[in-house]
Motif scaffolding. Structure first.
Motif, short mmCIF file in Angstrom:
data_model
loop_
_atom_site.label_atom_id
_atom_site.label_comp_id
_atom_site.label_asym_id
_atom_site.label_seq_id
_atom_site.Cartn_x
_atom_site.Cartn_y
_atom_site.Cartn_z
N ARG A 111 0.76 -1.42 -0.07
CA ARG A 111 0.12 0.01 -0.16
C ARG A 111 0.82 1.20 -0.20
O ARG A 111 0.27 2.36 -0.35
CB ARG A 111 -0.96 -0.08 1.22
CG ARG A 111 -0.16 0.14 2.53
CD ARG A 111 -1.12 0.14 4.00
NE ARG A 111 -0.40 0.29 4.83
CZ ARG A 111 0.06 -0.65 5.68
NH1 ARG A 111 -0.08 -1.84 5.17
NH2 ARG A 111 0.81 -0.53 6.80
N ASP A 112 2.29 1.18 0.24
CA ASP A 112 2.93 2.48 0.56
C ASP A 112 3.84 2.97 -0.79
O ASP A 112 3.93 4.06 -0.92
CB ASP A 112 4.00 2.09 1.64
CG ASP A 112 3.11 2.14 3.13
OD1 ASP A 112 2.13 2.66 3.45
OD2 ASP A 112 3.64 1.26 3.90
N VAL A 113 4.25 1.99 -1.62
CA VAL A 113 4.92 2.39 -2.82
C VAL A 113 5.02 1.05 -3.61
O VAL A 113 4.91 -0.21 -3.07
CB VAL A 113 6.42 2.74 -2.49
CG1 VAL A 113 7.07 1.46 -1.48
CG2 VAL A 113 7.09 3.15 -3.45
N ILE A 138 7.38 -0.47 5.96
CA ILE A 138 6.98 0.12 4.92
C ILE A 138 6.60 -0.97 4.09
O ILE A 138 6.92 -2.33 3.88
CB ILE A 138 8.22 0.83 4.14
CG1 ILE A 138 8.58 1.86 4.83
CG2 ILE A 138 7.68 1.13 2.79
CD1 ILE A 138 9.89 2.58 4.29
N ASP A 139 5.27 -0.86 3.53
CA ASP A 139 4.50 -1.95 2.98
C ASP A 139 4.72 -1.71 1.21
O ASP A 139 4.01 -0.94 0.67
CB ASP A 139 3.06 -2.02 3.39
CG ASP A 139 2.44 -3.29 2.91
OD1 ASP A 139 2.95 -4.22 2.38
OD2 ASP A 139 1.20 -3.14 2.69
N CYS A 140 5.45 -2.53 0.71
CA CYS A 140 5.75 -2.48 -0.74
C CYS A 140 4.82 -3.42 -1.78
O CYS A 140 4.87 -4.37 -1.35
CB CYS A 140 7.35 -2.38 -1.20
SG CYS A 140 8.48 -1.38 -0.25
N THR A 163 -0.98 3.12 -4.48
CA THR A 163 0.37 3.23 -3.35
C THR A 163 0.88 4.77 -3.56
O THR A 163 1.22 5.33 -2.70
CB THR A 163 1.56 2.40 -3.89
OG1 THR A 163 2.16 2.69 -5.24
CG2 THR A 163 1.00 1.13 -3.68
N ARG A 165 3.21 5.93 -4.89
CA ARG A 165 4.65 6.14 -5.31
C ARG A 165 5.17 5.06 -6.00
O ARG A 165 4.50 4.18 -6.04
CB ARG A 165 5.22 6.33 -3.82
CG ARG A 165 4.80 7.45 -3.11
CD ARG A 165 5.60 7.23 -1.37
NE ARG A 165 5.13 8.27 -0.57
CZ ARG A 165 4.06 8.18 0.00
NH1 ARG A 165 3.28 7.29 0.07
NH2 ARG A 165 3.71 9.37 0.67
N LEU A 233 10.84 8.27 0.66
CA LEU A 233 9.80 8.41 1.49
C LEU A 233 10.15 9.41 2.58
O LEU A 233 9.83 9.49 3.68
CB LEU A 233 9.46 7.06 2.27
CG LEU A 233 8.45 5.98 1.20
CD1 LEU A 233 8.46 4.70 2.14
CD2 LEU A 233 7.04 6.56 1.22
N ARG A 235 13.08 9.02 4.64
CA ARG A 235 13.27 8.40 5.97
C ARG A 235 14.99 8.41 5.86
O ARG A 235 15.61 8.55 5.16
CB ARG A 235 12.95 6.89 5.94
CG ARG A 235 11.22 6.58 5.40
CD ARG A 235 10.74 6.92 7.02
NE ARG A 235 9.63 6.39 6.81
CZ ARG A 235 9.06 5.24 7.11
NH1 ARG A 235 9.83 4.42 7.69
NH2 ARG A 235 7.51 5.06 7.23
#
Length: 235
Positions: A111-113, A138-140, A163, A165, A233, A235
């Motif tokens: 869901r994130d990238v 981080i959920d890729c 996502t 990204r 992101l 980070r």
């Protein structure tokens, strides 16, 4: 010349009266110290030839199904096979199986990238995704672009719409490559879905060295994918 100027064009030039149902299997990619002349990544050259289908499997199931579909296709099909993956083991269907020559596959939901890869870089993306989940939360999502020509524009846009990204990972050099084409699709199809500029992870634009240390330095790896996601992101 026979591939690009004859097989890929004969159906168009004959008004459909002639066909070139030929399958070209081509090894490529960086294996163990094969040197500059035997480490070429030619997929980006052939995917720019109109009239030629280009596919590149990332696992035995795809390799089996794509070859069977290619043999039955009336278009010329170029199958790019990464040399480093010839010893890869995996499940294949017991029954007759045909893999679509067009499309993409979601190798990992997230869901994130979105991490886009093809052939060996799919495995780098999956390894990076596991590390990012375990170490950074981080959920890729990993999308396997097994069909390079035509690329799955709808599948690419659908994943990024979820996502917001994108990181495109390829073993080949960046100029005029798969990553460049995917970035163009993102710009054309889902620009307003993006929360950050897409990122490419690709090889250095140099001939692949024979020396093992220099060879490794010339191509990406899962560590580089992890670093790219963290930068994306903030980070």
């Amino acid at each position: 010349d026979q591939i690009a100027n004859t097989a890929a064009k004969v159906r168009y030039m004959s008004g459909g009266q002639l066909q070139a149902p030929v399958v070209i299997r081509s090894p490529g990619g960086v294996a163990h110290q094969l040197g500059a002349q035997h480490s070429a990544r030619m997929e980006k050259v052939f995917m720019g030839i109109a009239g030629l289908r280009v596919v590149t499997p990332s696992n035995p199931r795809q390799a089996y199904g794509l070859l069977k579909s290619a043999v039955r296709c009336n278009d010329p099909v170029f199958i790019n096979e990464h040399e480093y993956m010839y010893n890869l083991r995996g499940e294949v269907p017991d029954e007759e199986y045909f893999h679509p020559l067009e499309g993409s596959e979601v190798a990992r939901e997230g869901r994130d990238v979105t991490l886009f890869g093809y052939n060996i870089s799919v495995h780098w993306c999956l390894k990076a995704a596991e590390r990012l989940a375990a170490e950074h939360g981080i959920d890729c999502e990993v999308v396997d672009l097994y069909a390079l020509s035509p690329l799955d524009r709808e599948g690419i846009a659908r994943s990024v719409a979820k996502t917001h990204r994108a990181v495109i990972v390829e073993e080949a050099e960046a100029p005029c490559g798969v990553g460049a084409e995917v970035m163009a699709i993102l710009n054309e199809e889902c620009f307003y879905e993006l929360d950050a500029p897409p990122v490419r992870v690709s090889a250095r634009n140099v001939p692949i060295p024979y020396n093992r240390t220099l060879e490794r330095a010339a191509i990406p790896d899962p560590d580089e994918v992890v670093a790219a996601v963290l930068r994306l992101l903030g980070r």
